[in-house]
Design an enzyme around this catalytic site. Structure first.
Site, PDB file in Angstrom:
ATOM      1  N   LEU A 132      39.292  44.285  38.532  1.00 50.51           N
ATOM      2  CA  LEU A 132      38.585  44.863  39.674  1.00 50.51           C
ATOM      3  C   LEU A 132      37.104  44.535  39.578  1.00 50.51           C
ATOM      4  O   LEU A 132      36.423  44.963  38.648  1.00 50.51           O
ATOM      5  CB  LEU A 132      38.785  46.376  39.706  1.00 50.51           C
ATOM      6  CG  LEU A 132      38.071  47.116  40.840  1.00 50.51           C
ATOM      7  CD1 LEU A 132      38.739  46.808  42.179  1.00 50.51           C
ATOM      8  CD2 LEU A 132      38.059  48.618  40.581  1.00 50.51           C
ATOM      9  N   HIS A 190      31.743  52.138  30.452  1.00 52.37           N
ATOM     10  CA  HIS A 190      30.525  51.422  30.823  1.00 52.37           C
ATOM     11  C   HIS A 190      29.979  52.025  32.116  1.00 52.37           C
ATOM     12  O   HIS A 190      30.734  52.395  33.013  1.00 52.37           O
ATOM     13  CB  HIS A 190      30.855  49.938  31.023  1.00 52.37           C
ATOM     14  CG  HIS A 190      29.664  49.052  31.184  1.00 52.37           C
ATOM     15  ND1 HIS A 190      28.950  48.982  32.352  1.00 52.37           N
ATOM     16  CD2 HIS A 190      29.055  48.193  30.324  1.00 52.37           C
ATOM     17  CE1 HIS A 190      27.958  48.113  32.213  1.00 52.37           C
ATOM     18  NE2 HIS A 190      28.000  47.628  30.995  1.00 52.37           N
TER      19      HIS A 190
END
Length: 341
Positions: free
Chosen positions: A125, A227
């Site tokens: 993605l 992240h």
């Protein structure tokens, strides 16, 4: 208008450009000619196969219909770990206790596993920064659920999604505290190698349980941490029903989310309706709208008007983006959980 569709051979240049923008730690699409070519080939093969492949990569791109530009990509692996091993760490707990010494310690552990072998995986993605607005990320990610709802026989009962782990200035604290000791290479290099060949993981990773209290504090804190650029994607999947159950990536410590496919909101709540085309612009809640075609699958988002029980009204622009005509059957679901028709 944005539409998500299967990748095509002529998307190679766009795919290569997306790969240049992903950055360190994005394992499934790296700035590497060989990997990009292999990814495209696998994506084309999945949609060209006469019968479902045991390990298929269904790869989709997001196209701006106004400009023809490809601005994002997403994918679904039908099954992981069948031909190449699928590794991750399971986070567990061991108790060291002595009644005589009045000592009771709970210690977090990491054990390497192949527990998700055979699961389907949401993968790859990525949306260009300039397209990260107007809920485009939600469309790109959730369009995969519409495809899985339409073609459940092509996927496992369970699905996972590996979230990119925490790093700062392209340095992964988890890798520095653990992986580097066994691989003696930088995180970026190990991450790139793992995307092409996982055999070296089995050869070099420790087979015994790891006590996390022996790792540096920074590495311990990175376990299960996402992240910052991936945090919105994690929240989106969790809002759809996917959960972190204690499995992490062996390189950066990022969390693995999982769910039963039929428990995912967009799958569970989606329904079939027929299309009526009307130039009047509907207002209100956005819906995902997808076609029932396989090789020419398309998904977009738009506000809808309910005409009758199984009939919805869409604008000519939406009908054009989906390549549908009056009376075509489509699948719909609210873009987000909440109010429904």
């Amino acid at each position: 208008m944005m539409v998500v569709r299967p990748i095509q051979a002529e998307d190679h240049a766009a795919l290569r450009e997306l790969a240049r923008n992903t950055g360190t730690g994005f394992t499934s699409l790296q700035d590497n000619d060989e990997q990009v070519a292999a990814k495209l080939e696998a994506g084309l093969a999945a949609f060209d196969a006469a019968t479902p492949l045991e390990e298929a990569l269904y790869l989709f791109v997001m196209e701006d219909t106004d400009t023809g530009d490809v601005v994002g990509i997403c994918g679904i692996e039908s099954a992981v770990g069948l031909s190449d091993p699928w590794y991750n760490y399971r986070v567990g707990t061991l108790v060291h206790a002595s009644r005589e010494l009045s000592v009771y310690n709970q210690i977090s552990t990491l054990t390497i596993t192949n527990d998700h072998t055979g699961y389907s995986e949401l993968c790859t993605l990525f949306l260009l920064p300039e397209a990260r607005h107007s809920k485009h990320g939600s469309l790109l990610s959730k369009s995969r659920f519409m495809f899985m709802a339409e073609f459940p026989q092509r996927f496992s009962e369970h699905v996972i999604a590996e979230m990119r782990g925490y790093s700062k200035d392209s340095v992964s604290p988890f890798w520095e505290g653990l992986g580097r000791h066994f691989f003696s290479i930088d995180f970026a290099q190990a991450d790139q190698l793992s995307s092409m060949d996982k055999i070296f993981i089995a050869e070099l990773m420790p087979k015994n349980t790891i006590y996390t209290n022996l790792l540096p504090k920074e590495a311990q804190e990175a376990i299960g941490k996402t992240h910052e650029n991936t945090t919105p994607a994690r929240r989106l999947l969790e809002n759809e029903g996917m959960r972190y159950t204690g499995y992490i990536d062996i390189f950066d410590g990022g969390p693995t989310l999982e769910a039963r496919v039929n428990d995912i909101r967009a799958v569970q709540e989606s329904q079939y309706v027929k299309v009526h085309i009307d130039s009047a612009e509907p207002e209100g809640e956005l819906y995902l709208v997808s076609t029932t075609d396989f090789a020419s699958f398309r998904c977009t988002m738009a506000p809808l008007t309910r005409v009758s029980n199984n009939l919805i009204s869409v604008t000519p622009a939406v009908a054009s983006a989906l390549n549908v005509t009056e009376g075509t059957t489509v699948r719909i679901v609210p873009l987000s959980s909440g109010r429904r028709f």
